[in-house]
Design an enzyme around this catalytic site. Structure first.
Site, PDB file in Angstrom:
ATOM      1  N   LYS A   9      34.067  30.521  55.391  1.00 44.19           N
ATOM      2  CA  LYS A   9      32.768  30.935  54.837  1.00 44.19           C
ATOM      3  C   LYS A   9      32.927  31.664  53.496  1.00 44.19           C
ATOM      4  CE  LYS A   9      30.239  31.170  59.240  1.00 44.19           C
ATOM      5  NZ  LYS A   9      29.367  32.023  60.105  1.00 44.19           N
ATOM      6  N   TYR A  49      22.219  24.462  59.449  1.00 44.18           N
ATOM      7  CA  TYR A  49      21.908  25.424  60.514  1.00 44.18           C
ATOM      8  C   TYR A  49      20.511  25.208  61.100  1.00 44.18           C
ATOM      9  CZ  TYR A  49      26.059  28.385  59.778  1.00 44.18           C
ATOM     10  OH  TYR A  49      27.340  28.880  59.725  1.00 44.18           O
ATOM     11  N   PHE A  57      17.738  35.694  62.054  1.00 46.00           N
ATOM     12  CA  PHE A  57      18.811  35.776  61.055  1.00 46.00           C
ATOM     13  C   PHE A  57      18.917  34.536  60.167  1.00 46.00           C
ATOM     14  CE2 PHE A  57      20.839  34.360  65.089  1.00 46.00           C
ATOM     15  CZ  PHE A  57      21.430  33.169  64.677  1.00 46.00           C
ATOM     16  N   THR A  91      31.399  35.826  67.790  1.00 43.44           N
ATOM     17  CA  THR A  91      30.575  35.814  66.578  1.00 43.44           C
ATOM     18  C   THR A  91      30.615  37.155  65.843  1.00 43.44           C
ATOM     19  OG1 THR A  91      29.094  34.281  67.729  1.00 43.44           O
ATOM     20  CG2 THR A  91      28.249  35.314  65.719  1.00 43.44           C
ATOM     21  N   ASN A 112      31.246  36.594  58.930  1.00 47.56           N
ATOM     22  CA  ASN A 112      32.310  36.589  59.932  1.00 47.56           C
ATOM     23  C   ASN A 112      33.401  35.550  59.642  1.00 47.56           C
ATOM     24  OD1 ASN A 112      30.780  34.359  60.503  1.00 47.56           O
ATOM     25  ND2 ASN A 112      30.216  34.960  62.580  1.00 47.56           N
ATOM     26  N   HIS A 115      33.350  29.383  60.611  1.00 47.73           N
ATOM     27  CA  HIS A 115      32.406  28.675  61.483  1.00 47.73           C
ATOM     28  C   HIS A 115      33.178  27.672  62.328  1.00 47.73           C
ATOM     29  CE1 HIS A 115      29.045  26.175  62.837  1.00 47.73           C
ATOM     30  NE2 HIS A 115      29.856  25.161  62.587  1.00 47.73           N
ATOM     31  N   GLU A 126      27.999  17.961  62.788  1.00 42.18           N
ATOM     32  CA  GLU A 126      28.527  18.779  61.685  1.00 42.18           C
ATOM     33  C   GLU A 126      29.596  18.029  60.891  1.00 42.18           C
ATOM     34  OE1 GLU A 126      27.452  22.965  63.942  1.00 42.18           O
ATOM     35  OE2 GLU A 126      29.561  22.488  63.581  1.00 42.18           O
TER      36      GLU A 126
HETATM   37  N1  UDP Z   1      24.555  35.236  62.772  1.00 44.60           N
HETATM   38  C1  UDP Z   1      23.902  36.321  62.206  1.00 44.60           C
HETATM   39  N2  UDP Z   1      23.309  37.231  63.038  1.00 44.60           N
HETATM   40  C2  UDP Z   1      23.301  37.098  64.393  1.00 44.60           C
HETATM   41  C3  UDP Z   1      23.948  35.978  64.955  1.00 44.60           C
HETATM   42  C4  UDP Z   1      24.564  35.064  64.120  1.00 44.60           C
HETATM   43  O1  UDP Z   1      23.872  36.471  60.988  1.00 44.60           O
HETATM   44  O2  UDP Z   1      22.741  37.945  65.096  1.00 44.60           O
HETATM   45  C5  UDP Z   1      25.200  34.251  61.883  1.00 44.60           C
HETATM   46  C6  UDP Z   1      26.731  34.293  61.935  1.00 44.60           C
HETATM   47  O3  UDP Z   1      27.231  34.011  60.620  1.00 44.60           O
HETATM   48  C7  UDP Z   1      27.044  33.171  62.915  1.00 44.60           C
HETATM   49  C8  UDP Z   1      25.960  32.149  62.556  1.00 44.60           C
HETATM   50  O4  UDP Z   1      24.806  32.947  62.292  1.00 44.60           O
HETATM   51  O5  UDP Z   1      28.364  32.701  62.750  1.00 44.60           O
HETATM   52  C9  UDP Z   1      25.629  31.145  63.641  1.00 44.60           C
HETATM   53  O6  UDP Z   1      25.299  31.843  64.827  1.00 44.60           O
HETATM   54  P1  UDP Z   1      25.849  31.365  66.233  1.00 44.60           P
HETATM   55  O7  UDP Z   1      25.115  32.116  67.283  1.00 44.60           O
HETATM   56  O8  UDP Z   1      25.848  29.883  66.301  1.00 44.60           O
HETATM   57  O9  UDP Z   1      27.366  31.928  66.231  1.00 44.60           O
HETATM   58  P2  UDP Z   1      28.764  31.151  66.088  1.00 44.60           P
HETATM   59  O10 UDP Z   1      28.625  29.832  66.791  1.00 44.60           O
HETATM   60  O11 UDP Z   1      29.040  31.017  64.620  1.00 44.60           O
HETATM   61  O12 UDP Z   1      29.767  32.065  66.759  1.00 44.60           O
HETATM   62 MG    MG Z   2      27.207  28.376  66.559  1.00 41.68          MG
END
Ligand code: UDP
Ligand code: MG
Length: 138
Positions: A9, A49, A57, A91, A112, A115, A126
């Site tokens: 990222k 997304y 978010f 996450t 974080n 991805h 994806e």
């Molecule tokens: N994210 C965020 N706030 C939240 C949860 C997720 O900004 O409360 C962002 C974070 O960058 C995350 C992405 O949205 O990686 C996608 O969320 P997801 O729940 O799919 O998490 P992931 O699969 O990436 O662990």
């Molecule tokens: Mg995800």
């Protein structure tokens, strides 16, 4: 063999962590089948997304993901989807296990570092969003 889709990222690319994260990917036994550096538009980030478009978010996330260069990857390994999720960690970097990439390199639940696809159907969507078949090597 299975393929999954990964992103380094904008926060991690900006902090010069691309090489370090690629080395960790290879050390973990993944084969890199596709790799490209790109800068997403806001609209492209929203398309990627789309599954999260109702989440609070979504606006911040798509601003962040279009804020700088990213590295998109097609990774192959046995059980690649779960294996890459395990290497990334939870996450929220604060909740991610010791030794995971997000624990080590993430700075917030949004920024974080990486991805990863979460299931075979999302991996297929994806991978197809970023790679044409002829761009996947091997
Ligand atoms: N994210 C965020 N706030 C939240 C949860 C997720 O900004 O409360 C962002 C974070 O960058 C995350 C992405 O949205 O990686 C996608 O969320 P997801 O729940 O799919 O998490 P992931 O699969 O990436 O662990
Ligand atoms: Mg995800």
């Amino acid at each position: 063999m299975e393929q999954t889709f990964a992103i380094i990222k904008p926060d991690a690319v900006e902090r010069q962590l691309t090489g370090t994260i690629l080395a960790r990917i290879e050390a973990a036994g993944f084969t890199i089948r596709g790799m490209r550096m790109v800068r997403l538009t806001k609209r492209e980030a929203e398309g990627f997304y789309a599954v999260h478009r109702e989440r609070p978010f979504f606006g911040g996330l798509t601003d962040f993901m279009s804020s700088g260069a990213i590295v998109v990857l097609a990774l192959e390994a046995p059980d690649a989807i779960r294996k890459w999720r395990d290497l990334m960690g939870a996450t929220d970097p604060a909740k991610a296990a010791e030794g995971t990439l997000r624990r080590e390199f993430g700075s917030s639940i949004e920024q974080n570092a990486t991805h990863g696809s979460d299931a075979p159907d999302t991996a297929a969507f994806e991978l197809g969003y970023f790679f044409r078949g002829v761009e996947l090597v091997g």
